[in-house]
Structures are given as structure tokens and as C-alpha cells.
Design a protein around this motif. Structure first.
Motif, mmCIF file in Angstrom:
data_model
loop_
_atom_site.group_PDB
_atom_site.id
_atom_site.type_symbol
_atom_site.label_atom_id
_atom_site.label_comp_id
_atom_site.label_asym_id
_atom_site.label_seq_id
_atom_site.Cartn_x
_atom_site.Cartn_y
_atom_site.Cartn_z
ATOM 1 N N ILE A 140 0.315 -1.678 -0.161
ATOM 2 C CA ILE A 140 -0.259 -0.296 0.253
ATOM 3 C C ILE A 140 1.271 1.443 0.123
ATOM 4 C CG2 ILE A 140 -1.460 1.554 1.305
ATOM 5 C CD1 ILE A 140 -1.847 -1.471 2.819
ATOM 6 N N LEU A 141 0.188 2.369 -1.126
ATOM 7 C CA LEU A 141 0.820 3.470 -0.805
ATOM 8 C C LEU A 141 0.655 4.636 -0.132
ATOM 9 C CD1 LEU A 141 3.414 5.764 -1.612
ATOM 10 C CD2 LEU A 141 2.491 5.222 -3.883
ATOM 11 N N GLU A 152 -2.886 9.753 -10.344
ATOM 12 C CA GLU A 152 -2.487 8.636 -11.619
ATOM 13 C C GLU A 152 -0.990 8.300 -12.032
ATOM 14 O OE1 GLU A 152 -3.191 6.551 -14.690
ATOM 15 O OE2 GLU A 152 -4.149 7.554 -13.581
ATOM 16 N N ASN A 153 -0.514 9.006 -11.150
ATOM 17 C CA ASN A 153 1.117 8.596 -10.944
ATOM 18 C C ASN A 153 0.953 7.547 -9.837
ATOM 19 O OD1 ASN A 153 2.997 10.003 -12.199
ATOM 20 N ND2 ASN A 153 2.498 11.942 -11.117
ATOM 21 N N MET A 154 0.308 7.946 -8.344
ATOM 22 C CA MET A 154 0.315 6.528 -7.129
ATOM 23 C C MET A 154 0.022 5.476 -8.134
ATOM 24 S SD MET A 154 -0.978 9.192 -4.458
ATOM 25 C CE MET A 154 -0.908 8.474 -3.501
ATOM 26 N N THR A 156 -0.111 4.310 -10.833
ATOM 27 C CA THR A 156 0.667 3.287 -11.721
ATOM 28 C C THR A 156 1.633 2.895 -10.811
ATOM 29 O OG1 THR A 156 0.919 5.702 -12.755
ATOM 30 C CG2 THR A 156 -0.861 4.238 -13.253
ATOM 31 N N SER A 157 1.903 3.478 -9.635
ATOM 32 C CA SER A 157 3.675 2.845 -9.147
ATOM 33 C C SER A 157 3.337 1.407 -8.478
ATOM 34 C CB SER A 157 3.866 4.191 -7.920
ATOM 35 O OG SER A 157 4.199 5.265 -7.889
ATOM 36 N N GLY A 158 2.107 0.417 -9.030
ATOM 37 C CA GLY A 158 2.774 -0.536 -9.436
ATOM 38 C C GLY A 158 2.103 -1.168 -7.897
ATOM 39 N N PHE A 159 1.965 -0.591 -6.779
ATOM 40 C CA PHE A 159 1.540 -0.554 -5.062
ATOM 41 C C PHE A 159 -0.426 -1.345 -5.492
ATOM 42 C CE2 PHE A 159 4.435 2.178 -4.569
ATOM 43 C CZ PHE A 159 4.949 1.647 -3.827
ATOM 44 N N GLU A 160 -0.950 -2.712 -4.479
ATOM 45 C CA GLU A 160 -2.250 -3.485 -5.142
ATOM 46 C C GLU A 160 -3.285 -2.251 -4.325
ATOM 47 O OE1 GLU A 160 1.035 -5.555 -5.327
ATOM 48 O OE2 GLU A 160 0.785 -4.617 -3.740
ATOM 49 N N ALA A 161 -2.227 -1.302 -3.790
ATOM 50 C CA ALA A 161 -3.339 -0.311 -2.863
ATOM 51 C C ALA A 161 -2.967 1.455 -2.416
ATOM 52 C CB ALA A 161 -4.541 -0.701 -1.356
#
Length: 170
Positions: A140-141, A152-154, A156-161
Motif C-alpha cells: 500500500i502506498l 494517476e502517478n500513485m 501506476t506505481s505498482g502498488f496493490e492499493a
């Protein structure tokens, strides 16, 4: 508390940091949580700081100094983030080995008021992607404040949530 680093070019993570400081205590705590709650369907979520926030805490000039370097010497900031990310990857491996259910990465200093979307995408996002891509468990980020311009950046950063603050216009 004095910062361990006065020069952004000298920031490094000691090889054996994962065996010192808070980590032995965290390991024992997570083991106790597993013993007590594994049969109760209670998730164990490990918190950790993101690279930008950790950099602002170990650099003597703090966040203001990093922002100044971003505007004048971006390569120095990227090099420091790379060094910090190396340690954060070790921390992720530590949590993966302890079988936590998720990892929450907190980046409060990466709020849109400080890191505008282009800077996030070009400087911070590659480091966050590296962390999420090297994680075996859900992650999670969280970024504090109004991150409306960085959603959008958050995402598409690869985190599941992602975790967002109340100031985000959704």
C-alpha cells in the motif's frame, strides 16, 4: 537529533542495518503477532517509510535541502534515493521473510505541495516502482495531503492499493 549525513553525496545505508536498531524488536513483535493472531484472520501490516521521506530524515538539510537539490542538482538526489532504496529493498525482504500480510509504505514528504506531478513521475516514481516490483506480498502506498494531481502517478506505481488523505478531490 543530529543527522548522520551533512552531504547528500555521502548518503549510504550500512550493510548490516537490518540486524540493528528497531529491526530485531520488530522481528520479535511480528513473531508474537503470528503466534497470537494467525488463526484469527487478523492481517499483520508492516509500516515503512518511502525513499523520499527517509532521505529527508537522514539528510542534515532536511526537506528544504532536498527540494533545493531537486531544483539545482537532481542527479545528487537520484543517487541518494538509489542508495536509500537499496536499504528499503532489504527491509522489504525482511518483511517478506516474516510473512506479514501487507506492507504500507508511507511517503508523507511527497505531497503534491512539495513534489509536483512531473517531478514525481520522473524522480520518485521509478524508486517506488522498484519497491513494489520487488515485493512478494501486497503493498500500500500512502502520501499525505492533497495528492489529487498525483493520483494517476500513485495508481501506476505498482502498488496493490493506495491510501489517500481527506484533502484529495475524488
Amino acid at each position: 537529533i543530529d543527522s548522520p549525513f551533512d552531504d547528500i553525496q555521502n548518503i549510504e545505508v550500512p550493510d548490516d542495518f537490518i540486524n540493528k536498531g528497531k529491526f530485531p524488536i520488530i522481528e520479535k513483535t511480528i513473531q508474537l503477532l503470528h503466534e497470537k493472531y494467525d488463526d484469527k484472520d487478523v492481517p499483520i501490516i508492516a509500516p515503512m517509510m518511502g525513499p523520499f521521506t527517509l532521505l529527508s530524515q537522514v539528510f542534515s538539510l532536511k526537506l528544504e535541502g532536498i527540494i533545493k537539490h531537486l531544483n539545482n542538482d537532481i542527479v545528487d538526489v537520484e543517487d541518494a534515493l538509489w542508495n536509500i532504496n537499496t536499504g528499503l529493498l532489504d527491509e522489504i525482504e525482511f518483511y517478506n521473510d516474516l510473512n506479514v500480510d501487507a506492507i504500507a509504505i508511507f511517503e508523507p514528504d511527497a505531497t503534491t505541495k512539495l513534489i509536483e506531478p512531473t517531478m514525481y513521475k520522473n524522480v520518485l516514481k521509478p524508486f517506488l516502482e522498484e519497491l513494489s516490483n520487488n515485493n512478494e506480498i501486497p503493498s500500500i502506498l500512502h502520501i499525505c495531503g492533497d495528492t489529487t494531481n498525483n493520483l494517476e502517478n500513485m495508481m501506476t506505481s505498482g502498488f496493490e492499493a493506495i491510501s489517500i488523505d481527506s484533502g484529495v478531490d475524488i
